[in-house]
Design a protein around this motif. Structure first.
Motif, PDB file in Angstrom:
ATOM      1  N   GLU A  45       0.822  -1.204   0.000  1.00 53.20           N
ATOM      2  CA  GLU A  45       0.000   0.000   0.000  1.00 53.20           C
ATOM      3  C   GLU A  45       0.857   1.257   0.000  1.00 53.20           C
ATOM      4  O   GLU A  45       0.925   1.981  -0.993  1.00 53.20           O
ATOM      5  CB  GLU A  45      -0.899  -0.066   1.237  1.00 53.20           C
ATOM      6  N   PHE A  58       8.828  -2.287   3.121  1.00 51.06           N
ATOM      7  CA  PHE A  58       8.619  -3.476   3.941  1.00 51.06           C
ATOM      8  C   PHE A  58       9.823  -3.843   4.808  1.00 51.06           C
ATOM      9  O   PHE A  58      10.388  -4.937   4.697  1.00 51.06           O
ATOM     10  CB  PHE A  58       8.198  -4.669   3.053  1.00 51.06           C
ATOM     11  N   ASN A  84       5.390  -0.356  -3.641  1.00 57.73           N
ATOM     12  CA  ASN A  84       4.108   0.085  -3.103  1.00 57.73           C
ATOM     13  C   ASN A  84       3.400   0.936  -4.150  1.00 57.73           C
ATOM     14  O   ASN A  84       4.045   1.504  -5.028  1.00 57.73           O
ATOM     15  CB  ASN A  84       4.329   0.951  -1.850  1.00 57.73           C
ATOM     16  N   HIS A 160      -2.601  -8.508   3.346  1.00 56.89           N
ATOM     17  CA  HIS A 160      -1.491  -7.643   3.758  1.00 56.89           C
ATOM     18  C   HIS A 160      -0.838  -8.242   5.005  1.00 56.89           C
ATOM     19  O   HIS A 160      -1.539  -8.716   5.905  1.00 56.89           O
ATOM     20  CB  HIS A 160      -2.014  -6.234   4.061  1.00 56.89           C
TER      21      HIS A 160
HETATM   22  N1  URA Z   1       3.140  -1.622   4.489  1.00 59.28           N
HETATM   23  C1  URA Z   1       3.085  -1.445   3.143  1.00 59.28           C
HETATM   24  O1  URA Z   1       2.034  -1.550   2.522  1.00 59.28           O
HETATM   25  N2  URA Z   1       4.212  -1.150   2.512  1.00 59.28           N
HETATM   26  C2  URA Z   1       5.394  -1.026   3.119  1.00 59.28           C
HETATM   27  O2  URA Z   1       6.394  -0.754   2.453  1.00 59.28           O
HETATM   28  C3  URA Z   1       5.426  -1.217   4.504  1.00 59.28           C
HETATM   29  C4  URA Z   1       4.294  -1.528   5.163  1.00 59.28           C
END
Ligand code: URA
Ligand code: URA
Length: 194
Positions: A45, A58, A84, A160
């Protein structure tokens, strides 16, 4: 131009972007990272706090779980591409608006053109809703089922990792158990020869 120069150029454009208000609060942009020859392109996201501070996707708590899920099927982060929809952290990690996603999307689309993955794996409902804009999203029903995207690359929706952090059960039918079966399918595509 080769893939490296094309991606460098996109990343430079992201770094100075002011297309939406999210640019005002960022420490830095989080363009994405990974192999430019990746068969699998993961799309989350938006960056959270750790990502905003490090400039990498992430890497916070959800990211660590995501990395563990990849490792469980023997895939290293460097072998896929991880990005993202949104490249700047939304305040308080709120869900990005469709306007923000549309403002940022040309970058992701350009990145997809450079990498040309065989499969796009969306992580969570907002990422899926961007690709299926206009269609109703029911992540619990759609995850694990290939979706058609007008851009021509198959979409494979997964939960997610933040959702998995909030739903820790591994019982049959739980989000974690379903994710385990979903990542096996990703692994299967990853293994396919050209
Ligand atoms: N959540 C996400 O969607 N992207 C990221 O890079 C980190 C957490
Ligand atoms: N809601 C989301 O936004 N994402 C998930 O993965 C599950 C529920």
């Amino acid at each position: 131009m080769n893939k490296e120069s094309l991606m460098d150029e996109i990343i430079e454009r992201i770094a100075v972007c002011t297309r939406c208000g999210l640019c005002q609060n960022r420490t830095q942009t989080v363009p994405g990272e990974g192999s430019l020859g990746a068969k699998i392109f993961f799309v989350g996201e938006a960056p959270g706090r750790e990502e905003d501070l490090s400039g990498r996707p992430f890497v916070g708590a959800a990211g660590k779980l995501f990395t563990t899920i990849l490792k469980a099927v023997d895939i290293a982060r460097e072998e896929v591409y991880i990005g993202n929809i949104i490249k700047c952290r939304p305040p308080e990690n709120r869900t990005p608006t469709m306007e923000e996603m549309k403002a940022c999307a040309p970058f992701l689309l350009a990145q997809l053109q450079v990498v040309q993955p065989r499969l796009i794996v969306t992580l969570g409902a907002s990422s899926l809703s961007f690709f299926l804009s206009g269609r109703e999203i029911k992540i619990t029903e759609m995850r694990g089922k290939y979706q058609q995207w007008e851009g021509g690359i198959p979409i494979f929706p997964m939960f997610h990792p933040s959702y998995l952090l909030r739903n820790a059960s591994k019982a049959p039918g739980s989000p974690k158990a379903l994710t385990w079966s979903d990542i096996q399918e990703v692994r299967r595509v990853y293994e396919q020869s050209e």
